[in-house]
Design a protein around this motif. Sequence first.
Motif, PDB file in Angstrom:
ATOM      1  N   GLY A 147      -9.315  10.358  12.920  1.00  0.00           N
ATOM      2  CA  GLY A 147      -9.217  11.293  14.016  1.00  0.00           C
ATOM      3  C   GLY A 147      -7.749  10.956  14.431  1.00  0.00           C
ATOM      4  N   THR A 148      -7.642  11.530  16.026  1.00  0.00           N
ATOM      5  CA  THR A 148      -6.239  11.456  16.344  1.00  0.00           C
ATOM      6  C   THR A 148      -5.534  10.090  16.746  1.00  0.00           C
ATOM      7  N   HIS A 149      -6.508   9.159  16.721  1.00  0.00           N
ATOM      8  CA  HIS A 149      -5.859   7.902  17.195  1.00  0.00           C
ATOM      9  C   HIS A 149      -5.891   7.054  15.752  1.00  0.00           C
ATOM     10  N   ALA A 150      -6.178   7.647  14.684  1.00  0.00           N
ATOM     11  CA  ALA A 150      -6.059   6.788  13.317  1.00  0.00           C
ATOM     12  C   ALA A 150      -4.728   6.161  13.133  1.00  0.00           C
ATOM     13  N   CYS A 151      -4.800   5.066  12.551  1.00  0.00           N
ATOM     14  CA  CYS A 151      -3.441   4.284  12.553  1.00  0.00           C
ATOM     15  C   CYS A 151      -2.259   5.095  11.920  1.00  0.00           C
ATOM     16  N   PRO A 152      -1.162   5.359  12.564  1.00  0.00           N
ATOM     17  CA  PRO A 152      -0.198   6.202  12.161  1.00  0.00           C
ATOM     18  C   PRO A 152       0.825   5.291  11.117  1.00  0.00           C
ATOM     19  N   ALA A 153       0.552   4.010  10.777  1.00  0.00           N
ATOM     20  CA  ALA A 153       1.436   3.088  10.118  1.00  0.00           C
ATOM     21  C   ALA A 153       0.716   2.315   8.996  1.00  0.00           C
ATOM     22  N   HIS A 154      -0.198   3.306   8.159  1.00  0.00           N
ATOM     23  CA  HIS A 154      -0.891   2.566   7.292  1.00  0.00           C
ATOM     24  C   HIS A 154       0.027   2.140   5.966  1.00  0.00           C
ATOM     25  N   ASP A 155       0.977   2.883   5.536  1.00  0.00           N
ATOM     26  CA  ASP A 155       1.592   2.541   4.788  1.00  0.00           C
ATOM     27  C   ASP A 155       2.506   1.343   4.730  1.00  0.00           C
ATOM     28  N   LEU A 156       2.951   1.280   6.184  1.00  0.00           N
ATOM     29  CA  LEU A 156       3.842  -0.067   6.415  1.00  0.00           C
ATOM     30  C   LEU A 156       2.768  -0.942   6.488  1.00  0.00           C
ATOM     31  N   GLY A 157       1.742  -1.036   7.215  1.00  0.00           N
ATOM     32  CA  GLY A 157       0.808  -2.126   7.279  1.00  0.00           C
ATOM     33  C   GLY A 157       0.335  -2.616   6.042  1.00  0.00           C
ATOM     34  N   LEU A 192      11.822   4.828   7.698  1.00  0.00           N
ATOM     35  CA  LEU A 192      11.801   3.617   6.591  1.00  0.00           C
ATOM     36  C   LEU A 192      11.961   3.630   5.214  1.00  0.00           C
ATOM     37  N   ASP A 193      12.785   2.760   4.732  1.00  0.00           N
ATOM     38  CA  ASP A 193      13.026   2.846   3.164  1.00  0.00           C
ATOM     39  C   ASP A 193      11.930   1.780   2.855  1.00  0.00           C
ATOM     40  N   MET A 194      10.977   2.190   2.274  1.00  0.00           N
ATOM     41  CA  MET A 194      10.014   1.137   1.997  1.00  0.00           C
ATOM     42  C   MET A 194      10.306   0.025   0.672  1.00  0.00           C
ATOM     43  N   LEU A 195      11.294   0.630  -0.265  1.00  0.00           N
ATOM     44  CA  LEU A 195      11.575  -0.412  -1.199  1.00  0.00           C
ATOM     45  C   LEU A 195      12.440  -1.651  -0.331  1.00  0.00           C
ATOM     46  N   ARG A 196      13.339  -1.148   0.370  1.00  0.00           N
ATOM     47  CA  ARG A 196      14.048  -2.006   1.381  1.00  0.00           C
ATOM     48  C   ARG A 196      13.368  -2.783   2.122  1.00  0.00           C
ATOM     49  N   THR A 197      12.304  -2.261   2.682  1.00  0.00           N
ATOM     50  CA  THR A 197      11.325  -2.949   3.672  1.00  0.00           C
ATOM     51  C   THR A 197      10.777  -3.922   2.800  1.00  0.00           C
ATOM     52  N   PHE A 231      17.173  -2.089   5.843  1.00  0.00           N
ATOM     53  CA  PHE A 231      15.744  -1.336   5.593  1.00  0.00           C
ATOM     54  C   PHE A 231      15.925  -0.001   6.198  1.00  0.00           C
ATOM     55  N   LEU A 232      16.775   0.262   6.961  1.00  0.00           N
ATOM     56  CA  LEU A 232      17.128   1.551   7.909  1.00  0.00           C
ATOM     57  C   LEU A 232      18.341   1.766   7.600  1.00  0.00           C
ATOM     58  N   SER A 233      18.811   3.230   7.699  1.00  0.00           N
ATOM     59  CA  SER A 233      20.038   3.368   8.051  1.00  0.00           C
ATOM     60  C   SER A 233      20.266   3.493   9.585  1.00  0.00           C
ATOM     61  N   ASN A 234      21.583   3.777  10.161  1.00  0.00           N
ATOM     62  CA  ASN A 234      21.642   3.657  11.681  1.00  0.00           C
ATOM     63  C   ASN A 234      21.438   5.365  11.962  1.00  0.00           C
ATOM     64  N   PRO A 235      20.825   5.512  12.886  1.00  0.00           N
ATOM     65  CA  PRO A 235      20.517   6.676  13.430  1.00  0.00           C
ATOM     66  C   PRO A 235      21.918   7.386  13.948  1.00  0.00           C
ATOM     67  N   LEU A 282       1.779  -2.241   3.056  1.00  0.00           N
ATOM     68  CA  LEU A 282       3.073  -2.787   2.456  1.00  0.00           C
ATOM     69  C   LEU A 282       3.290  -4.239   3.009  1.00  0.00           C
ATOM     70  N   ILE A 283       3.110  -4.710   4.277  1.00  0.00           N
ATOM     71  CA  ILE A 283       3.331  -5.860   4.796  1.00  0.00           C
ATOM     72  C   ILE A 283       2.209  -7.040   4.428  1.00  0.00           C
ATOM     73  N   VAL A 284       0.903  -6.369   4.241  1.00  0.00           N
ATOM     74  CA  VAL A 284      -0.144  -7.309   3.846  1.00  0.00           C
ATOM     75  C   VAL A 284      -0.126  -7.447   2.243  1.00  0.00           C
ATOM     76  N   ARG A 285       0.325  -6.261   1.453  1.00  0.00           N
ATOM     77  CA  ARG A 285       0.258  -6.231   0.000  1.00  0.00           C
ATOM     78  C   ARG A 285       1.486  -7.311  -0.390  1.00  0.00           C
ATOM     79  N   THR A 286       2.493  -7.247   0.329  1.00  0.00           N
ATOM     80  CA  THR A 286       3.544  -7.909  -0.172  1.00  0.00           C
ATOM     81  C   THR A 286       3.471  -9.325   0.145  1.00  0.00           C
ATOM     82  N   GLY A 287       2.819  -9.672   1.177  1.00  0.00           N
ATOM     83  CA  GLY A 287       2.604 -10.999   1.717  1.00  0.00           C
ATOM     84  C   GLY A 287       1.651 -11.694   0.656  1.00  0.00           C
ATOM     85  N   LEU A 288       0.751 -10.946   0.227  1.00  0.00           N
ATOM     86  CA  LEU A 288      -0.463 -11.676  -0.565  1.00  0.00           C
ATOM     87  C   LEU A 288       0.345 -11.546  -1.850  1.00  0.00           C
TER      88      LEU A 288
END
Length: 467
Positions: free
Chosen positions: A357-367, A121-126, A431-435, A369-375
């Motif tokens: 541990g192993t099940h910790a959130c893998p998306a804290h950057d995205l999560g 993910l391109d975080m600036l474009r996201t 926000f993403l290129s094509n694979p 970003l969504i919340v901070r930008t929304g606020l």
Amino acid sequence: MHAPWPERTAPLYGQDFASDPFSYYASLRSTFGPVAPVALEETGALRGYLVLDHAHQLEVLQDRGNIWTRDSRWYRDLVQGTLPPGHPMIPQFAHRRSRLYAEGAQHSRLSAPGNHALAQLDMLRTRDLIEELADQLITAFFGDRGPQEWNEADILGQYALPLPLLVMMRLMGMDESSALATGHAIHEMLSGGPGARRAAAELDARMRELVTGKEHSPGPDLVSWMHHFNRELHSGLDTHELSEDVWLQIVAGRGAGTTWICNTVLELLTNPDLGADVIAGRCPMEEAMNRVMWVNAPIQNLIGRWATQDTTLGDYRVNCGDMAIICLGATGADPALHAAGQDIARVNRSHLAWGAGTHACPAHDLGGLIVRTGLEVLWNRLPGMRLAVPVEELTWDLPYIARTPTALPVVFPLPPTPPVNGHSWTPPHSFLSNPPRPISTRPKERPSAPQGRLPRWRSLVAWWPRR
Ligand code: HEM
């Protein structure tokens, strides 16, 4: 030897718990210590050990002794039928073929395509995408009447619920019509009404349809990148497993994102020092969000972890198959943290609100970003916002998993500031290129350049149902 279930079990339900869970956790801690045996409903059939303190929570989540699993098929009460199979809470933790319930090599295999796709993910474009959806939702507050001298909105129903879900559906590459149908189905499923089961089945079918569709016609989205990494890493996820991961990411991003937005809005509107510091730019929004992770964590309780052998937890002897519930809502009040002089006010990030541990959130950057930008968009456009009712009059859903008010009504005066990006919300790039194309002669093809413009989702935003 089998240890009997403790004689004293505290209820983790009822009005006292719902209205003020934090005082409730404190009273459990003073009665039982850092671990409390609890029942989650009146019959007592759904029971476990509530883990209240940071150190014990880490012990279970990090699981250095290889004792605890997230695989709910270990739950003894479920296996032995003490918990009746039709119990309404079983779907909250019933095993699914996804990384959430897997361990070891299977967990790594199921996680790899999703995690590698997220890393593209391109975080600036996201951020552009999130800003624009946020702007549309705020504009929709005014309805057909347009802005009045005083305006009202329900931040939960009109903003915090739709924003993370719209972002996740867009990132997954849904088109507007399937996003609309998915939004309808999620709404119906969460309403818990007679159509909830049918809606859950419809959602599973829609996820499979999305995954199959992207396999044949990939685009600049996470699902297409998951297919790409599934092939490149030889992970071997089948359609069912890929669909489960897409579903998990949408549901996880939506639920915690919604609650984190609500809880931070509430903190900023009821904590005058913090609110003033954020408005004056003396405190970044991220610090306010971090404080909420300590004092009002979006996910209050992780249900659960199950013991794979007899062990001890706090003062209790725990049997193989017993459940532990990690009470993230209580972590911030842990007296041991305060005695050690830990500052939980704004900047300390050692809370466990992302898990560990192993099940910790893998998306804290995205999560985040969504919340901070929304606020940030909300505060930029509605700086005069305040609660429409005294905070004591808010009502709350039972905080078993997430703690969300049933509504978060606010009022704000004119003039609302215009959207940051003017009136056109369509960003110049995706926000993403094509694979890379699936069939390629080159061993490591570079992703192609970003393409296309985002479709407008005005009708989707306008449709969003009020709760
Ligand atoms: C918005 C704020 C978010 C918070 C506070 C949050 C919190 C958490 C927590 C506490 C867990 C651990 C669950 C457990 O140990 O039982 C978790 C797991 C997970 N989260 Fe998040 N999350 C957020 C956003 C997201 C987003 C945006 C995504 C998807 C892109 C996501 C995807 C996942 C997945 C896939 C897991 C399961 C990981 C595994 O079992 O290996 N989360 N999240």
